[in-house]
Design an enzyme around this catalytic site. Structure first.
Site, mmCIF file in Angstrom:
data_model
loop_
_atom_site.group_PDB
_atom_site.id
_atom_site.type_symbol
_atom_site.label_atom_id
_atom_site.label_comp_id
_atom_site.label_asym_id
_atom_site.label_seq_id
_atom_site.Cartn_x
_atom_site.Cartn_y
_atom_site.Cartn_z
ATOM 1 C CD GLU A 134 31.766 38.556 34.030
ATOM 2 O OE1 GLU A 134 31.561 39.881 33.800
ATOM 3 O OE2 GLU A 134 32.902 38.386 34.203
ATOM 4 C CD GLU A 190 34.860 47.587 34.145
ATOM 5 O OE1 GLU A 190 34.160 46.529 34.976
ATOM 6 O OE2 GLU A 190 34.819 48.005 32.948
ATOM 7 C CB CYS A 242 31.802 43.870 32.797
ATOM 8 S SG CYS A 242 31.906 45.820 32.560
ATOM 9 C CE LYS A 282 47.373 41.902 25.660
ATOM 10 N NZ LYS A 282 46.117 41.690 24.922
#
Length: 498
Positions: free
Chosen positions: A392, A267, A302, A191
């Site tokens: 974040e 992750e 990230c 996906k």
């Protein structure tokens, strides 16, 4: 490969044939519902294509074909050297079509053509090739046993795997996952992020051309609720590898628990510290690393260095040098090879990043935002409890925190829900090693910003990761099962079993 001009890249973009269907069982197909969704160029707002908007029924079909491919052994039981040859041919085809892939990636994601040409596409090829070369070089084991027994410990492909990709490195993250998954012999259902589907679909076509059997690599585009959740809950998917936000990643643990207890590898996010101590050498070089870590890929990374934890004695000089280097990180047309920062991936994400900028009380550098583009921005925060220091942002925003000593710096670095990456700049080798060991993060770099390379495992501690690692030979572990085969060699009749 030398870079082209902006006009040449625009000409290529204008003449691209963009894939629009799901890629299942070796062919492009419309969604079973007939629905589509638009994908647009983040830099211009221009609609690029209408992509098949798949749903649970398309996931079911893809899994069915992946399971058929796995169970009949067309890939899973192919000789390892033959699997390697197919993936090497894929890498050659990707190299031949590298420019097309780079331009497609840039217009679909807002990423700069410079990064797509020099990093994303070549690194994806290198990743897949590295794992392909490992296929016939990873040996099984024989454990110590008595003379009457042989105990073999063998790896077997785990089966059908679901791979859920992020939008910040669409092609590279696809490579990080299909490299080891296909090398192991698995069949996969991918996906891609709804924002960035094009290169995944194109790569699947190239894989078929390379000789990958049908059903082994399936690409199912669509939204999280329509495709991601059905993958997570599917009873015939054996494991899921997910890269994306921590909030979404946690959902996959729930999907697994509520379905077939499939293995899940996550992750996820990071709030990564860059520690600069008072004895750091060559502050200009340090500043260059910090700026690269914070603003590369528009901060949509990230592992971005989003917290600068700097000793008070070098803070002023370092910030001055950071300001100098930040000037070179210009925003502009992503198809201009001179542009260092392109557009954020979507209007929604741009709005989110701008919301954080509105909370900044002390902007030292940058801060401007317009039409999907955000300047390289440095803000000073009063402490690690500030929102800009804890959450974040996933944009080009660096938060500066002043400290007075080493222990305080390490404490602040670890005072986060995340633990993906960190860096420490110091001339003291003992301090560097102690710091690297004390920081709870999956990757710690010393006197540099980086993530390692294909040979080093990548993943995080705490809410940055769970269950396994990308990259290196360790990435193969998540796509394989260990089996013990115990062989009894005894021929004594007393030990015979009826």
């Amino acid at each position: 490969m030398s870079l082209l001009t902006q006009d040449e890249y625009k000409s290529i973009a204008a003449n691209l044939t963009l894939p629009t269907g799901a890629f299942i069982d070796g062919a492009y197909r419309p969604a079973m519902s007939g629905k589509t969704f638009a994908t647009s160029n983040p830099a211009t707002g221009e609609k690029l294509a209408d992509i098949a908007a798949c749903g649970a029924e398309d996931v079911d079909f893809a899994v069915e074909k992946a399971r058929e491919a796995f169970d009949d052994g067309r890939w899973s039981r192919m000789h390892p050297s033959d699997r390697k040859d197919v993936l090497i041919r894929l890498c050659k085809l990707m190299t031949r079509n590298a420019r097309e892939l780079a331009v497609m990636e840039s217009i679909d994601s807002g990423k700069t053509i410079y990064d797509c040409e020099t990093v994303d596409v070549p690194e994806t090829i290198h990743c897949i090739k590295w794992h392909a070369e490992a296929i016939d070089k990873i040996y099984d084991q024989v454990s110590p046993a008595s003379d009457d027994h042989i105990a073999m410990v063998v790896r077997e492909p785990i089966g059908v795997v679901g791979l859920v990709l992020p939008w910040n490195f669409p092609l590279l993250m696809l490579g990080w996952k299909i490299g080891p998954a296909l090398a192991a012999g698995c069949s996969v259902v991918v996906k891609p992020a709804a924002e960035t589907t094009l290169t995944a679909l194109r790569l699947a076509e190239l894989a078929m051309e390379a000789g990958l059997p049908r059903g082994v690599l399936n690409i199912v585009p669509g939204g999280g609720a329509d495709v991601g959740e059905p993958i997570g809950r599917h009873m015939d998917i054996d494991m899921v590898s997910f890269t994306g936000s921590t909030v979404t990643g946690k959902r996959f643990l729930g999907y697994s628990a509520e379905s077939n207890a499939k293995e899940v590898v996550l992750e996820m996010g990071g709030k990564n510290p860059a520690i600069v101590m008072d004895d750091a050498e060559n502050l200009d070089r340090v500043a260059a690393h910090v700026v690269n870590g914070a603003f590369w890929n528009m901060g949509e990374n990230c592992s971005a260095s989003s917290r600068l934890i700097v000793h008070k004695d070098v803070k002023a000089e370092l910030l001055e040098r950071i300001a100098h280097h930040a000037k070179h990180w210009n925003i502009g047309d992503p198809l201009d090879p001179e542009t260092r920062m392109g557009a954020l991936v979507s209007e929604g994400h741009y709005t989110k990043v701008c919301g954080y900028l509105e909370q900044a009380e002390n902007v030292l550098i940058g801060g401007a935002a317009k039409d999907g583009f955000v300047e390289a921005t440095v803000v000073e925060v009063p402490g690690n409890d500030a929102v800009l220091a804890r959450e974040e942002i996933f944009g080009p925003v660096l938060s500066v925190i002043e400290v007075s000593g080493f222990d305080e710096a390490i404490s602040i670095a670890n005072d986060t829900d995340y633990g993906l990456c960190a860096s420490i700049f110091t001339a003291n080798a003992k301090r560097a090693i102690r710091g690297a060991r004390a920081i709870r993060a999956g990757t710690v770099t010393v006197n540099s910003f980086g993530e390692g390379d294909i040979t080093t495992p990548f993943g995080g501690y705490k809410q940055s990761g769970f269950g396994g690692r990308d990259n290196s030979v360790h990435a193969h572990d998540q796509y394989t099962q260990l089996k013990t085969i115990w062989i009894d060699l005894a021929d004594d009749e007393d030990e015979a079993v009826d």
